[in-house]
Scaffold this motif. Structure first.
Motif, PDB file in Angstrom:
ATOM      1  N   GLU C 199       0.846  -1.196   0.000  1.00  0.00           N
ATOM      2  CA  GLU C 199       0.000   0.000   0.000  1.00  0.00           C
ATOM      3  C   GLU C 199       0.877   1.240   0.000  1.00  0.00           C
ATOM      4  N   ALA C 200       1.822   1.253  -0.906  1.00  0.00           N
ATOM      5  CA  ALA C 200       2.889   2.237  -0.846  1.00  0.00           C
ATOM      6  C   ALA C 200       2.429   3.661  -1.112  1.00  0.00           C
ATOM      7  N   THR C 201       1.218   3.838  -1.595  1.00  0.00           N
ATOM      8  CA  THR C 201       0.793   5.209  -1.872  1.00  0.00           C
ATOM      9  C   THR C 201      -0.369   5.637  -0.987  1.00  0.00           C
ATOM     10  N   SER C 202      -0.748   4.777  -0.047  1.00  0.00           N
ATOM     11  CA  SER C 202      -1.971   5.083   0.699  1.00  0.00           C
ATOM     12  C   SER C 202      -1.828   6.301   1.595  1.00  0.00           C
ATOM     13  N   ALA C 203      -0.592   6.663   1.943  1.00  0.00           N
ATOM     14  CA  ALA C 203      -0.431   7.823   2.821  1.00  0.00           C
ATOM     15  C   ALA C 203      -0.175   9.107   2.015  1.00  0.00           C
ATOM     16  N   LEU C 204      -0.183   8.987   0.700  1.00  0.00           N
ATOM     17  CA  LEU C 204       0.280  10.110  -0.125  1.00  0.00           C
ATOM     18  C   LEU C 204      -0.874  10.889  -0.764  1.00  0.00           C
ATOM     19  N   ASP C 205      -0.553  12.132  -1.143  1.00  0.00           N
ATOM     20  CA  ASP C 205      -1.520  12.954  -1.860  1.00  0.00           C
ATOM     21  C   ASP C 205      -1.540  12.508  -3.327  1.00  0.00           C
ATOM     22  N   PRO C 206      -2.557  12.924  -4.095  1.00  0.00           N
ATOM     23  CA  PRO C 206      -2.687  12.424  -5.478  1.00  0.00           C
ATOM     24  C   PRO C 206      -1.472  12.713  -6.365  1.00  0.00           C
ATOM     25  N   ILE C 207      -0.853  13.857  -6.171  1.00  0.00           N
ATOM     26  CA  ILE C 207       0.277  14.185  -7.052  1.00  0.00           C
ATOM     27  C   ILE C 207       1.472  13.290  -6.750  1.00  0.00           C
ATOM     28  N   THR C 209       1.290  10.392  -5.376  1.00  0.00           N
ATOM     29  CA  THR C 209       0.890   9.057  -5.808  1.00  0.00           C
ATOM     30  C   THR C 209       1.195   8.868  -7.278  1.00  0.00           C
ATOM     31  N   LYS C 210       0.868   9.899  -8.064  1.00  0.00           N
ATOM     32  CA  LYS C 210       1.088   9.812  -9.507  1.00  0.00           C
ATOM     33  C   LYS C 210       2.580   9.639  -9.799  1.00  0.00           C
ATOM     34  N   GLU C 214       4.206   6.491 -11.681  1.00  0.00           N
ATOM     35  CA  GLU C 214       5.017   6.636 -12.903  1.00  0.00           C
ATOM     36  C   GLU C 214       6.351   5.916 -12.740  1.00  0.00           C
ATOM     37  N   LEU C 215       6.903   6.025 -11.524  1.00  0.00           N
ATOM     38  CA  LEU C 215       8.171   5.338 -11.277  1.00  0.00           C
ATOM     39  C   LEU C 215       8.004   3.821 -11.385  1.00  0.00           C
ATOM     40  N   PHE C 216       6.896   3.314 -10.856  1.00  0.00           N
ATOM     41  CA  PHE C 216       6.650   1.879 -10.964  1.00  0.00           C
ATOM     42  C   PHE C 216       6.602   1.441 -12.414  1.00  0.00           C
ATOM     43  N   ILE C 217       5.910   2.236 -13.240  1.00  0.00           N
ATOM     44  CA  ILE C 217       5.784   1.868 -14.654  1.00  0.00           C
ATOM     45  C   ILE C 217       7.161   1.882 -15.328  1.00  0.00           C
TER      46      ILE C 217
END
Lengths: 298, 281, 277
Positions: C199-207, C209-210, C214-217
């Motif tokens: 859940e690596a982005t659950s604590a983050l804001d939308p930007i 997270t994006k 993008e890094l994952f991709i």
């Protein structure tokens, strides 16, 4: 009926507030009382002279606290040098490596060590530590030692502050969030690497606070030290010499002090010095520890 | 890689050794005291006051000290409870959750906890001179009350802090006054209070430095608050100072009595507190 | 000003790892989980898990909270070893080796698996030392090499320009999003072969997270990435494969398109339509 309930409630509330305020004043009252009692001697001689003079001749009116201050520092230093590595290693072990079962065994051990009365430590010290130093240890270093010495005081004190150190250090280590140690472990660090580079680094302030707190405990310990350190008002030349820490001085001379002018006041000054230094040490370390505890709790 | 492992192994060994040292010190201390004390312990020690020439090795026991200690601890418990129970209830359930007064009170008790008993003794003594009281049972009670108050307050507070605020809120919403609420809460906190009492009794009964000037010492059992009172730790201390071997042996016996009392108190405190906290050292 | 060695403005992973401090054997990076069962005390948390995770793609594990998805992720880097109450049976075969086999060094496993946790958790040291931590514990000593590694991974996650002047200061003043990218850089710096995200982005804001997405991709060109995610939309956005878990079991797994457009299981359909979560 309703009226009585409300009155009861209100009385209780005011009473409790009173108690709370009274308890806040207690520290102040203790400090002022001791200071007030110490004033006569401080009018006669400057504080500087009292603290740095090595002459303790109450009959002639000489009250030099220097040997007692040095003795106190000496035994406390030895105590912390012995107790710190032991407690640090033990609490790291309990926090990182030990199983729940071992931790469970340790709880009553620490409880009991901190519950044993000082006088028992004193009895044990004079039965076990003093002969050990006189017969086994000191002959390797000096010609003669009675065993009642700086080292004996330091050793007994070390054991007395162990439980305090272990329990505070365990608290400090426990306050480190699990995510942080997990982050290190997940990168393939060993437990020991995590201890060295993350846990110890993160708890440095807490460790220092624990040291300060236990040193202040060592400063004030009276009966146990008194029973093993020899009580000779001279500056000790080696750890095998007798010494005379400040609390022991106060305890030993209270009976006869009333007969001499200045004596009571001088001892009260000793008590005030102890109180004041311990107050500062405690305040600083408690503040630090509270901060550490609050940092991660929401 | 190999060096890394060796280093960890060495330190882990050190850790285990230190843990073993700490445990064995405890057993060494208790063992020494029991070993030296039990042979000299007989029924006279517990049931007789010192006879004539007791300090020269003649017959008698330490009943005076046992009773004296008991009186002092009971007296100081009353004072300690009268202050710390309302105080803990007040800062936990009367004051708002993040009250500065509560923080300040807790902080000052943290510091009072660190004040050494010799300072309480000296303060108690100064207070007694001011009030014109001689070394007596009352003086000892006051000094020990000062000593155990922080212990009692802190350990009771620990338990009170853990109690969820739902219960008080529920009581209040039923129309109870805070005072009536407090009475129910105290019942809830009873095991915690018992732990606090046991801990303070353990500390109070074993302390020598605070009673040294405040309670005095006597071979008799005090019959009023104004008379001096002997205490167990001081009787150990004085007997050990004697050059007569029999007296010294009795000091060890007294030490064994005190140690056993402390063992029982400490283990029962652990038993009661384990009902509340699972993993605390 | 300290010497950071040669600084290039941007680098690809190939370039960074061409001067890798650890020589490693290239192989196909696949994970095969066989009959995996996990118990925590008496609770049967994972039941007979069988799953293959393909190379060079993003696999998202979804499911309601408490379904065991985080537990499954933790079995992959053996973090359960730290909790004595956990019992594990079955096999997890990573690169043809069962990581629960007898002669397996847990440290090697963890080095292979870069973990990005739910909340960014910087270690108590400077930004620089955070990224250098992994290489250092795994034996990289030369200062120049460490400098270069740190800078390159900070650049790779797009953090270098933002922290340039203060790499020697504490990371606590970075924003949560920046901290998470720092943690990603820190994880990449151990040169893992797999990336796990809990859940690596659950604590983050939308930007933020994006940015992470993008890094994952970008990263999947090189790694197999396994993400536990709490949002279906994230899975739809970045996953190649989706695994749906419920009550400790895998209910359905498949290609993202197919999974979302044509779910086969009734439970999956209900979950996707939002009737439970």
């Amino acid at each position: 009926m309703r009226y009585i309930r409300v009155v009861k409630d209100r009385t209780a509330r005011h009473l409790m507030l009173g108690i709370a305020l009274f308890s806040l004043l207690l520290l102040l009252v203790i400090g002022i009382t001791l200071l007030f009692k110490a004033l006569p001697i401080m009018r006669e001689k400057s504080l500087g002279t009292l603290l740095t003079s090595g002459n303790w001749k109450p009959f002639k009116g000489d009250f030099g606290f220097y040997p007692f201050i040095i003795s106190t520092l000496y035994v406390s230093a030895i105590a912390i040098i012995i107790a710190l590595p032991l407690s640090l290693l033990t609490s790291i072990y309990l926090n990182t490596y030990a199983t729940k079962g071992i931790r469970k065994i340790f709880e009553p051990v620490i409880d009991l060590l901190s519950g044993i009365p000082p006088v028992i430590y004193g009895v044990w010290g004079s039965l076990a530590i003093v002969p050990l130093i006189a017969e086994k240890i000191s002959p390797h270093f000096v010609e003669f030692s009675s065993g009642y010495s700086v080292l004996a005081g330091g050793l007994v004190l070390a054991i007395m502050i162990l439980p305090l150190l272990v329990s505070i250090l365990t608290e400090v280590f426990r306050s480190i969030p699990k995510e942080m140690t997990d982050a290190s472990l997940a990168m393939g660090a060993t437990k020991w690497q995590t201890v060295k580079k993350v846990i110890l680094r993160k708890s440095l302030t807490g460790i220092i606070a624990a040291i300060v707190l236990s040193v202040s405990r060592a400063f004030g310990e009276t009966i146990a030290v008194l029973m093993v350190c020899g009580n000779i008002p001279l500056i000790p030349k080696s750890v095998f010499d007798a010494c005379y820490p400040l609390p022991a001085l106060i305890a030993n001379n209270y009976g006869e002090m009333m007969s001499m002018p200045g004596y009571e006041s001088a001892l009260m000054l000793g008590a005030f010095l102890l109180f004041f230094i311990i107050l500062i040490f405690n305040a600083v370390s408690r503040l630090t520890l509270n901060q550490i505890e609050n940092r991660y709790s929401l | 890689m190999k060096a890394k492992k060796t280093e960890e192994l060495i330190f882990k060994t050190f850790m285990i050794i230190s843990s073993i040292i700490i445990i064995s010190i405890l057993f060494y201390i208790i063992g020494t005291i029991i070993y030296k004390g039990l042979p000299a312990l007989d029924i006279d020690m517990l049931t007789k006051i010192p006879g004539g020439g007791f300090f020269l090795g003649k017959e008698g026991g330490v009943l005076n000290a046992i009773v004296g200690s008991l009186y002092i601890i009971l007296g100081s418990l009353v004072i300690g409870l009268a202050i710390s129970v309302p105080l803990v209830i007040y800062i936990n359930f009367y004051l708002p959750k993040k009250s500065w007064l509560a923080t300040l009170v807790r902080f000052s008790f943290d510091i009072l906890f660190g004040v050494p008993s010799i300072v309480y003794g000296a303060f108690g003594f100064a207070l007694m001179i001011f009030l014109g009281i001689r070394a007596s049972l009352l003086g000892g009670i006051i000094a020990i009350a000062l000593l155990i108050m922080p212990i009692m307050m802190r350990s009771f507070d620990e338990v009170a802090k853990l109690l969820s605020r739902d219960l008080p809120d529920a009581l209040l919403s039923l129309g109870a006054t805070r005072y009536e609420m407090a009475k129910v809460i105290i019942k809830q906190l009873m095991p915690g209070l018992v732990t606090a009492i046991l801990l303070s009794v353990g500390r109070g009964i074993g302390d020598a430095a605070a009673v040294l000037f405040t309670a005095g010492y006597t071979d008799n059992i005090p019959t009023s608050l104004g008379q001096p009172a002997a205490t167990l730790p001081l009787s150990i201390f004085f007997q050990l100072g004697s050059p007569v071997e029999e007296v010294q042996n009795r000091a060890y016996a007294s030490a064994a009595i005190l140690t056993l009392v402390i063992l029982i108190l400490s283990l029962s405190a652990r038993y009661f507190s384990s009902k509340y906290q699972k993993n605390k050292i | 000003m300290m010497n950071f060695g040669v600084v290039r403005t941007s680098s690809t992973l190939e370039e960074i790892q061409s001067n890798s401090y650890l020589r490693k054997v290239e192989s196909s990076h696949t994970i095969n989980i066989k009959n995996l069962n996990v118990f925590i005390e008496e609770h049967h948390i994972l039941k007979d898990i069988n799953l293959s995770i393909p190379d060079k793609s993003i696999t998202c594990i979804i499911g309601p909270s408490g379904c065991g998805k985080s537990t499954l992720l933790k079995t992959l880097n053996r973090m359960h070893d730290e909790t004595p109450e956990v019992r594990i049976s079955g096999e997890v075969i990573v690169d043809e080796e069962n990581i629960y086999g007898v002669n397996v060094n847990v440290i090697d496993i963890r080095k292979k698996m870069g973990l990005l946790a739910q909340r960014p958790c910087p270690l108590p040291m400077s930004i620089f030392d955070n990224v250098a931590y992994g290489p250092r514990i795994h034996g990289l000593k030369r200062r120049k090499a460490i400098n270069q590694t740190v800078i390159q991974y900070l650049q790779y996650v797009g953090l270098w320009d933002e922290v340039r002047g203060r790499v020697r200061s504490s990371p606590t003043r970075l924003s949560i999003g920046q901290q998470q990218r720092l943690c990603l850089a820190r994880g990449l710096a151990i040169e893992p072969e797999y990336i796990l995200g809990d859940e690596a982005t659950s604590a983050l804001d939308p930007i933020s997270t994006k940015k992470i997405e993008e890094l994952f991709i970008k990263l999947k060109e090189k790694y197999s990435i396994i993400l536990v995610t709490h949002t279906l939309r994230q899975a739809r956005r970045i996953a190649d494969w989706v695994v749906f878990m419920y009550m400790g079991e895998i209910i359905e797994a498949g290609k993202t398109e197919e999974f979302f457009n044509n779910p086969k299981n009734k439970l999956t359909r209900e979950y996707l339509s939002g009737s439970f979560s």
